[in-house]
Motif scaffolding. Structure first.
Motif, PDB file in Angstrom:
ATOM      1  N   THR A 167       1.460  32.225  45.668  1.00  9.06           N
ATOM      2  CA  THR A 167       0.334  31.541  46.308  1.00  9.06           C
ATOM      3  C   THR A 167      -0.642  32.547  46.897  1.00  9.06           C
ATOM      4  O   THR A 167      -1.867  32.403  46.763  1.00  9.06           O
ATOM      5  N   HIS A 203       1.531  26.438  50.340  1.00  5.67           N
ATOM      6  CA  HIS A 203       2.574  26.984  51.200  1.00  5.67           C
ATOM      7  C   HIS A 203       2.331  28.465  51.450  1.00  5.67           C
ATOM      8  O   HIS A 203       2.052  29.219  50.515  1.00  5.67           O
ATOM      9  N   ARG A 213       2.473  22.231  43.642  1.00  3.84           N
ATOM     10  CA  ARG A 213       3.908  22.548  43.701  1.00  3.84           C
ATOM     11  C   ARG A 213       4.157  24.053  43.667  1.00  3.84           C
ATOM     12  O   ARG A 213       5.041  24.548  42.969  1.00  3.84           O
ATOM     13  N   HIS A 230       1.552  24.735  54.507  1.00  2.40           N
ATOM     14  CA  HIS A 230       2.815  24.674  55.223  1.00  2.40           C
ATOM     15  C   HIS A 230       2.998  26.021  55.908  1.00  2.40           C
ATOM     16  O   HIS A 230       3.082  27.047  55.242  1.00  2.40           O
ATOM     17  N   HIS A 261       4.969  32.060  50.035  1.00  5.17           N
ATOM     18  CA  HIS A 261       5.260  32.279  48.616  1.00  5.17           C
ATOM     19  C   HIS A 261       4.263  33.294  48.042  1.00  5.17           C
ATOM     20  O   HIS A 261       3.048  33.083  48.086  1.00  5.17           O
ATOM     21  N   TYR A 288       5.537  25.712  45.862  1.00  6.03           N
ATOM     22  CA  TYR A 288       6.833  26.022  46.468  1.00  6.03           C
ATOM     23  C   TYR A 288       7.927  26.221  45.417  1.00  6.03           C
ATOM     24  O   TYR A 288       9.005  26.742  45.729  1.00  6.03           O
ATOM     25  N   THR A 289       7.680  25.837  44.183  1.00 12.94           N
ATOM     26  CA  THR A 289       8.641  26.083  43.099  1.00 12.94           C
ATOM     27  C   THR A 289       8.483  27.479  42.511  1.00 12.94           C
ATOM     28  O   THR A 289       9.202  27.839  41.569  1.00 12.94           O
ATOM     29  N   ASP A 290       7.517  28.248  43.017  1.00 11.73           N
ATOM     30  CA  ASP A 290       7.261  29.619  42.565  1.00 11.73           C
ATOM     31  C   ASP A 290       7.016  29.715  41.057  1.00 11.73           C
ATOM     32  O   ASP A 290       7.676  30.479  40.344  1.00 11.73           O
TER      33      ASP A 290
END
Length: 273
Positions: free
Chosen positions: A247, A241, A214, A94, A244, A216-218
């Motif tokens: 990531t 993503h 997932r 993303h 973050h 994006y949930t950090d």
């Protein structure tokens, strides 16, 4: 808010120091030129000769579109994974968030010889237009992830079409191509309505995924790394993503782990060629 080059360089340097301190190292079948200044002697001469024709500013050159490998003839309209008989995976991102994090992630991938697919949000390109060429110049691939990253599946048809088309227009202006892939926003799979709007905007294929850590949930770099390496197999398309930090910090270890498993990270087009 637009981030100028000096800010990006300062942020990138800061991130490099952080990752060094934390031990992070860089390491489909199926599925123009400026206007000319007046020079002495270009005006009317003392003898009354006609003035020289005014200099004109050349039009800026159109960007050269990226060269993409042809896809396998049996590539489906919506790709969830690539062929399972080749030791390759596609890491897809993303495209949005802090440009310093994006630059660090791209650099880590390149130092490992990996190639990524970035599905960009058009509003991000409005703020960070330089990132489009930076992604392509690193050997990566660009695709469309809508203009504003809202829930496209719930939109009226005209609004959904505009979300696809506006991002495509930005990609075309900045890179000479709309890209090959469209990924719906706020959804893993494209609905028939969304697929049709993507087709009308020039996208023959939507890009889904079969691995979603997932991030994006950090949950932290170690969790992201573990989730990716536990689930990814030959042909996997992994959804990640850019914006973050966990990531970015996980990326070198993810790439090392994939290599140990005999898997190479390629673009989605290479995966489905």
């Amino acid at each position: 808010m637009t981030v100028d080059r000096r800010t990006v360089l300062r942020s990138t340097a800061g991130l490099a120091a952080l990752t060094a301190a934390t031990g992070v190292t860089a390491a489909c079948g199926d599925g123009g030129g400026a206007s000319a200044r007046n020079q002495p002697g270009t005006g009317p001469s003392a003898t009354g000769s006609a003035p020289a024709a005014p200099a004109t500013t050349p039009a800026p050159a159109s960007p050269s579109p990226p060269q993409l490998p042809p896809l396998s003839p049996d590539t489906p309209v919506e790709v969830v994974n690539g062929p399972r008989d080749r030791p390759q995976v596609a890491l897809t991102f993303h495209g949005q968030g802090d440009p310093a994090l994006a630059l660090a992630l791209l650099t880590a991938a390149e130092q490992h010889g990996a190639r990524l697919t970035v599905l960009v949000v058009g509003s991000w390109l409005d703020q960070q237009p330089q990132m489009a060429r930076r992604i392509l110049d690193g050997g990566h691939e660009l695709g469309n992830h809508t203009q504003n990253h809202r829930d496209i599946s719930r939109m009226p048809v005209a609004q959904a079409r505009a979300e696809v088309q506006q991002c495509a227009d930005r990609l075309l202006r900045l890179t000479g191509s709309i890209g090959r892939w469209f990924r719906p926003s706020a959804a893993q799979y494209a609905t028939p309505m969304v697929r049709e709007q993507a087709r009308l905007a020039g996208y023959e294929h939507c890009l889904s995924y079969d691995v979603d850590p997932r991030d994006y949930t950090d949950p932290g770099a170690e969790v992201v790394q573990r989730r990716v390496l536990k689930a990814a197999i030959s042909g996997s398309v992994v959804a990640l993503h850019m914006g973050h930090r966990g990531t970015v910090e996980a990326m070198p270890r993810i790439l090392d782990g994939l290599a140990e498993a005999g898997l190479s990270a390629v673009t989605a087009s290479q995966l489905c060629a």
